[in-house]
Design a protein around this motif. Structure first.
Motif: not given
Length: 481
Positions: A280-290, A295-302
């Motif tokens: 991704t070129h996006r800020d996923l943490r900012q997208m999580i806040r929005q 968030e659980d998918l983020f940690y699975r991928l990251n």
């Protein structure tokens, strides 16, 4: 492990001296040589608790020596050093059984720390099979410190199935990294399947990923395999994962948690065996806040994050990249060109907002449009001035292909892939929505966040542009120079 015997092979006397002094101060017995034959004799005699070897030596390549040492003494750890700082060197060192690869010039503190880890960590499992010796076209170019760190991380990941998340601006080469992980990894014999979330209509993403059964929706006249099924036994690259709709994120999370999925309209669970690489070129943490990304998918991928630096952070790689692209276009039939030193310095000083992709397209233009064999500073300044005057970067369509032709090609591929299983209506509006977001985003990137200039280029009212930026959740980066 104080008092260990460390064997060092390097044809540079100064390096042997520095390493001897540093390691002897830690209480180790250090033996050095400038050739591979002596090192091999010591190993055959059963000497040494650790080997540090250079790659290029007068009598033998150190990389060729590594598998021989590992075959004779599997538990003897080897640290490989080299000034040939490419991804292929790092991968070969790792695949042939080296404990660690360090590029030259090395940081002495890092080397000492690596030595201590090699002497104290538990012994690893048997190394993977030897890499092929044939020269391969390198998927990544550059010897800057930033790229060296990426090579080392990639080399460590080649023998694993760990999920990887690649972060980086557009044009930095995220798919090249994903392909390197596949092509040099243990799944290299399986398929590499890529899907760009930003290029698929939102309502079709689940069907694209998981496939659909006949009759699953209007127009689904036959069963269609999804990308997970196509990638079975290989690697699935989820590009622009930040553009995945939230409902599709939920289904993807279940696949990552349970290792199985069902096709759209299906009832039978399908087991999956793929390695996931996302980007991704996006800020996923900012997208999580929005609330736009789970968030659980983020940690699975990251699991293993890799950040690709923009080209402006590794400008020392620009000459190598230019030579690589010039050689590429020469193989494609264009005359072989060179860049004179003054012009090269100017290209190194440019900020490259479009990153490596912009540089590649610039090189293609220089090779195609100018007759001189040596490209000088005047030509380069003219090209950069035209880019600045147009307020845009070089677009990413393939060489010789206009944007209209690129769009036509993409739509043909889309219709071919879906056959008769197409939405019943509304395709015109959906295609316009899919085009609108990258069009506005690229225009804002090209104008470096100048919304007045972007509105002028697009032929839109400034308030209309602002509204579309909000509606499409486009991130605006201002003042990049």
């Amino acid at each position: 492990m104080p008092g260990a015997t460390i064997l060092i092979a390097d044809d540079d006397r100064a390096i042997r001296t520095v390493l001897t002094q540093a390691l002897a101060r830690l209480g180790h017995d250090v033996r050095t040589t400038g050739n591979a034959a002596t090192l091999w004799r010591w190993v055959e005699d059963g000497d040494g608790d650790l080997v540090i070897t250079d790659v290029v030596m007068p009598d033998e390549n150190g990389l060729d020596l590594v598998p021989r040492i590992k075959k004779l003494r599997p538990d003897l750890r080897i640290i490989v050093m080299s000034a040939q700082n490419t991804l292929l060197t790092a991968v070969k060192a790792t695949e042939r059984g080296a404990f660690e690869y360090l590029p030259k010039p090395f940081d002495l503190r890092e080397l000492v720390s690596t030595v201590e880890r090699a002497l104290t960590q538990p012994k690893p499992a048997v190394a993977s099979e030897e890499a092929a010796d044939a020269e391969e076209q390198l998927p990544l170019i550059g010897r800057s410190p930033a790229m060296q760190e990426i090579y080392r991380v990639l080399a460590r990941l080649m023998g694993t199935d760990l999920t990887v998340m690649i972060f980086g601006e557009s044009g930095t080469g995220k798919e090249l990294v994903a392909r390197a992980l596949h092509d040099f990894g243990k799944r290299r014999s399986g398929p590499f399947v890529a899907i760009n979330m930003a290029a698929i209509p939102r309502e079709l993403i689940e069907s694209e990923l998981f496939g659909h059964e006949k009759g699953a929706f209007t127009g689904a006249t036959t069963r269609s395999a999804g990308r997970f099924e196509q990638a079975q036994g290989g690697t699935l690259f989820l590009d622009e994962i930040g553009d995945m709709p939230i409902e599709a994120q939920t289904r993807l999370l279940r696949v990552l948690q349970e290792g199985e999925y069902t096709a759209v309209g299906g009832r039978t669970s399908i087991r999956t065996d793929v390695r996931i690489v996302a980007a991704t070129h996006r800020d996923l943490r900012q997208m999580i806040r929005q609330g736009l990304f789970r968030e659980d998918l983020f940690y699975r991928l990251n699991v293993v994050p890799i950040r690709l630096p923009p080209l402006r952070e590794r400008t020392e790689d620009v000459p190598s990249l230019i030579r690589h692209f010039l050689a590429q276009v020469a193989r494609q039939g264009l005359p072989l060109k060179t860049i004179d030193p003054q012009a090269m310095d100017r290209l190194k000083s440019y900020r490259w907002p479009g990153n490596v992709r912009e540089l590649e397209n610039m090189v293609r233009r220089l090779a195609a449009l100018y007759a001189q064999e040596i490209i000088g500073i005047d030509v380069v300044e003219q090209e950069l001035a035209e880019v600045a005057a147009a307020g845009t970067t070089v677009v990413e369509a393939p060489a010789g292909e206009g944007l209209g032709a690129a769009a036509e090609r993409h739509l043909k591929e889309y219709f071919t892939a879906h056959g008769e299983a197409l939405p019943a209506a509304g395709l015109y509006d959906r295609v316009l929505r899919e085009i609108e977001r990258p069009l506005i985003s690229l225009t804002l990137t090209a104008t470096r966040g100048n919304q007045i200039r972007a509105a002028q280029l697009l032929g839109l009212n400034r308030n209309t542009l602002r509204k579309k930026i909000r509606e499409l959740d486009i991130q605006v980066v201002r003042g990049v120079r």
